[in-house]
Scaffold this motif. Structure first.
Motif, short mmCIF file in Angstrom:
data_model
loop_
_atom_site.label_atom_id
_atom_site.label_comp_id
_atom_site.label_asym_id
_atom_site.label_seq_id
_atom_site.Cartn_x
_atom_site.Cartn_y
_atom_site.Cartn_z
N LYS A 176 61.70 85.77 80.98
CA LYS A 176 60.47 85.07 81.34
C LYS A 176 60.65 83.59 81.00
CE LYS A 176 57.56 87.17 82.66
NZ LYS A 176 57.29 87.63 84.05
N THR A 177 60.14 82.74 81.88
CA THR A 177 60.38 81.31 81.75
C THR A 177 59.08 80.53 81.70
OG1 THR A 177 62.37 81.65 83.10
CG2 THR A 177 61.70 79.38 82.70
N LEU A 178 58.97 79.71 80.68
CA LEU A 178 57.81 78.84 80.50
C LEU A 178 58.29 77.39 80.58
CD1 LEU A 178 54.73 78.76 79.65
CD2 LEU A 178 55.56 78.52 77.31
N VAL A 179 57.54 76.54 81.23
CA VAL A 179 57.87 75.11 81.28
C VAL A 179 56.72 74.36 80.62
CG1 VAL A 179 58.44 73.15 82.75
CG2 VAL A 179 59.13 75.46 83.43
N ALA A 180 57.04 73.55 79.61
CA ALA A 180 55.99 72.91 78.82
C ALA A 180 56.40 71.50 78.40
CB ALA A 180 55.68 73.75 77.59
N ALA A 181 55.40 70.71 77.99
CA ALA A 181 55.67 69.35 77.53
C ALA A 181 56.19 69.34 76.10
CB ALA A 181 54.40 68.51 77.64
N LYS A 182 55.82 70.36 75.33
CA LYS A 182 56.31 70.46 73.96
C LYS A 182 56.37 71.93 73.56
CE LYS A 182 51.71 69.76 71.91
NZ LYS A 182 50.91 68.94 70.96
N HIS A 183 57.14 72.20 72.52
CA HIS A 183 57.33 73.59 72.10
C HIS A 183 56.24 74.03 71.14
CE1 HIS A 183 59.16 77.31 71.00
NE2 HIS A 183 59.38 76.95 69.75
N ASN A 184 55.71 75.21 71.39
CA ASN A 184 54.74 75.83 70.50
C ASN A 184 55.48 76.81 69.59
OD1 ASN A 184 52.74 77.29 69.22
ND2 ASN A 184 51.52 77.65 71.08
N LYS A 185 55.59 76.47 68.32
CA LYS A 185 56.37 77.28 67.38
C LYS A 185 55.79 78.68 67.18
CE LYS A 185 58.02 73.28 64.76
NZ LYS A 185 58.08 72.62 63.42
N HIS A 186 54.54 78.87 67.59
CA HIS A 186 53.88 80.14 67.32
C HIS A 186 53.99 81.14 68.48
CE1 HIS A 186 52.25 78.34 63.71
NE2 HIS A 186 51.77 77.34 64.43
N ASN A 187 54.59 80.74 69.60
CA ASN A 187 54.71 81.72 70.68
C ASN A 187 56.09 82.35 70.69
OD1 ASN A 187 56.53 80.08 72.14
ND2 ASN A 187 54.90 79.12 73.34
N ILE A 188 56.32 83.26 71.63
CA ILE A 188 57.54 84.06 71.63
C ILE A 188 58.69 83.41 72.39
CG2 ILE A 188 56.25 86.21 71.39
CD1 ILE A 188 56.53 86.63 74.39
N PHE A 189 58.46 82.22 72.92
CA PHE A 189 59.47 81.56 73.74
C PHE A 189 60.38 80.68 72.88
CE2 PHE A 189 56.12 82.65 76.65
CZ PHE A 189 56.78 83.05 77.79
N ARG A 190 61.65 80.66 73.23
CA ARG A 190 62.64 79.85 72.51
C ARG A 190 62.88 78.55 73.27
NH1 ARG A 190 65.20 83.22 68.73
NH2 ARG A 190 64.64 85.42 68.99
N PRO A 191 62.87 77.42 72.57
CA PRO A 191 62.96 76.13 73.25
C PRO A 191 64.34 75.83 73.83
CG PRO A 191 63.01 75.82 70.87
CD PRO A 191 62.74 77.28 71.11
N VAL A 192 64.34 75.24 75.00
CA VAL A 192 65.57 74.76 75.65
C VAL A 192 65.30 73.32 76.06
CG1 VAL A 192 67.13 75.03 77.61
CG2 VAL A 192 66.17 77.06 76.50
N SER A 193 66.07 72.39 75.50
CA SER A 193 65.80 70.98 75.75
C SER A 193 67.10 70.18 75.77
CB SER A 193 64.87 70.43 74.66
OG SER A 193 64.66 69.05 74.81
N LEU A 194 67.23 69.28 76.74
CA LEU A 194 68.43 68.46 76.87
C LEU A 194 68.63 67.55 75.67
CD1 LEU A 194 70.84 67.24 78.36
CD2 LEU A 194 69.23 65.90 79.75
N GLY A 195 67.58 66.89 75.25
CA GLY A 195 67.67 66.07 74.04
C GLY A 195 68.32 64.72 74.21
N LEU A 196 68.51 64.25 75.45
CA LEU A 196 69.06 62.92 75.68
C LEU A 196 67.94 61.98 76.12
CD1 LEU A 196 72.36 63.66 77.68
CD2 LEU A 196 72.13 63.13 75.25
N LYS A 197 67.96 60.76 75.61
CA LYS A 197 66.96 59.77 76.00
C LYS A 197 67.44 59.06 77.26
CE LYS A 197 64.15 55.94 74.30
NZ LYS A 197 63.87 55.01 73.16
N ILE A 198 66.72 59.26 78.36
CA ILE A 198 67.09 58.68 79.65
C ILE A 198 65.85 58.01 80.23
CG2 ILE A 198 67.99 59.16 81.97
CD1 ILE A 198 69.25 61.73 80.76
#
Length: 479
Positions: A273-295
């Motif tokens: 299951k895939t969620l797209v969000a502006a920021k990660h919610n530590k309390h939900n069941i989804f694991r964050p995936v983020s590029l982490g580069l400033k562009i």
């Protein structure tokens, strides 16, 4: 170079039989014997410029562009259009006549309009029907208003569909066909042509964007590998894609397809299951995936995020031994579509939103953590928001997703087929009205019936975890 990336690069440059037998991508990067890793390789600027010059020769000075496609053929384009709303780019992927009505004010002057249908196979049902609307509207004088993007092997199919006299170019700038639909952005004309248009057809500006993106390639792949290794032992692929400052509906759908179709229903016991969000919610069941580069540049960032997520999916699939480039369950739906006709359509029960909620309560089981509502219509944003808010209110503790069909069939059906944690609510419109601009075109009723047929075929193949109904709307098409 890390082993996984080295294996991916090797598989992307060789035929299947030439790849080392110990390289897992030999098995998971091909659809049968057809290569599907062309997206890994970045095309040369010279090849891109040559392909776009060919496009310019056809589109001339037109300034209204209607892109028609489904799934991976349109959602990357939607992303560009949403970040540059004054580009003259319009996207069409709905058979609901209201979608066509929404375009009518932008295409009044035929000489200014270029319709660009996109289909790798050349036979995508919805794309053919929607392109046919414009062809029927403009008649014999429409030849120069069309530019088809397709694969080399599909030209004969387009001819048989009645498009032999119309312009066409190949999707890939290298004229190959080793890139699947959901991987076609950002390295093919599906993405590069609308980006070029959005940048006012300035080669210098496009080259600057492309060069900056290419310079980030190694960092992007390394970042994707680190994230894939982090989650290689995770037994539920519940991922939250973090896109701070880059959220758009088109990009959300593009990402959903990439993950759901690449990973869904592929490995026993692996829920996706895939969620797209502006920021990660530590309390939900989804694991964050983020590029982490400033562009800074938004288009460089879009391209970088796309390439990062594609690499992540490929490298995660490497560790899970999942073929991430095929979609075998979709064949079940396609077979059902071929086996039924308009005569098989039954009168659907018409329910208002409250009644839909009541019906869902009766059917949803404790194991259904997620509810997906698929609207087989062209909804206003207010309708989507209302459906989402009502379901969140009545089904607290469950994750609610609202999608638009039939594009949903192209981005999420693969995952839905084998899903055990999701309940699906399939809704058509009770009255498909509002096509006044095309009222005399007989194909409109065919489009409506096809949309209903798609919803019915979908229901037949996932009926144990879904229900199908018509949603009651007012004269304005609202709830």
């Amino acid at each position: 170079m890390k082993k996984e990336i080295s294996c991916l690069l090797e598989a992307a440059t060789k035929g299947r039989k030439q790849i080392n037998t110990k390289n897992i991508f030999r098995n998971i990067g091909f659809d049968g014997d057809n290569p599907r890793l062309g997206w890994v390789n970045i095309p040369s600027w010279e090849a891109i410029k040559k392909a776009l010059t060919g496009c310019l020769d056809i589109i001339g000075d037109r300034d209204r562009f209607v892109f028609i496609g489904m799934g991976g053929s349109i959602n990357g384009i939607k992303t560009i259009a949403e970040f540059n709303p004054k580009s003259g780019i319009y996207c069409l992927d709905s058979l609901d006549p209201r979608a066509l009505r929404n375009l009518r004010y932008h295409i009044k002057e035929q000489k200014k309009v270029m319709v660009i249908p996109i289909s790798k196979s050349g036979t995508t049902k919805e794309t053919q029907l929607l392109a046919g609307v414009f062809k029927g509207l403009w008649g014999k004088k429409s030849v120069d208003n069309f530019l088809w993007l397709t694969d080399p092997s599909s030209s004969a199919k387009l001819d048989r569909e009645g498009w032999s006299r119309f312009h066409r170019l190949y999707i890939q700038v290298d004229k190959k066909s080793d890139i699947g639909g959901r991987f076609s952005s950002p390295h093919t004309l599906i993405f590069l042509l609308p980006l070029f248009i959005a940048l006012r057809r300035r080669f210098g500006r496009l080259k600057a964007v492309y060069d900056e993106y290419c310079g980030l390639r190694e960092k992007i792949a390394e970042s994707a590998l680190l994230t894939a290794r982090k989650y290689e032992r995770v037994n539920k692929a519940y991922f939250s894609i973090i896109l701070k400052g880059l959220l758009s509906e088109g990009f959300r759908t593009w990402i959903t397809q990439l993950f759901q179709e690449s990973l869904g229903s592929k490995k026993k016991g692996l829920a996706v299951k895939t969620l797209v969000a502006a920021k990660h919610n530590k309390h939900n069941i989804f694991r964050p995936v983020s590029l982490g580069l400033k562009i800074e540049d938004p288009f460089v960032r879009i391209m970088s995020e796309m390439y990062y997520l594609q690499n992540f999916v490929a490298l995660y699939a490497y560790h899970k031994k999942i073929n991430f480039v095929n979609q075998p369950c979709v064949e079940e739906y396609k077979a059902t579509m071929r086996s039924i006709t308009f005569k098989d359509l039954k009168k659907m029960e018409v329910l208002d939103l409250t009644e839909v909620v009541d019906e869902a309560r009766k059917r949803i089981k404790p194991n259904h953590k997620f509810i997906e509502i698929i609207l087989y219509l062209y909804p206003a944003k207010s309708m989507i928001s209302k459906v989402e808010s009502v379901f969140k209110k009545h089904f607290r503790g469950r994750h609610i997703f609202v999608f638009v069909g039939s594009d949903w069939n192209h981005h999420s059906y693969q995952a839905a087929y084998g899903s055990k944690d999701t309940f699906f609510i399939l809704l058509t419109r009770d009255k498909y009205a509002g096509a006044h601009f095309y009222a005399n075109y007989e194909g409109i009723s065919n489009n409506i019936n096809t949309l209903k047929l798609i919803s019915y075929a979908t229901y037949l193949t996932i009926k144990k975890k879904s229900f199908l109904a018509a949603i009651k709307t007012n004269s304005k098409g609202e709830l």
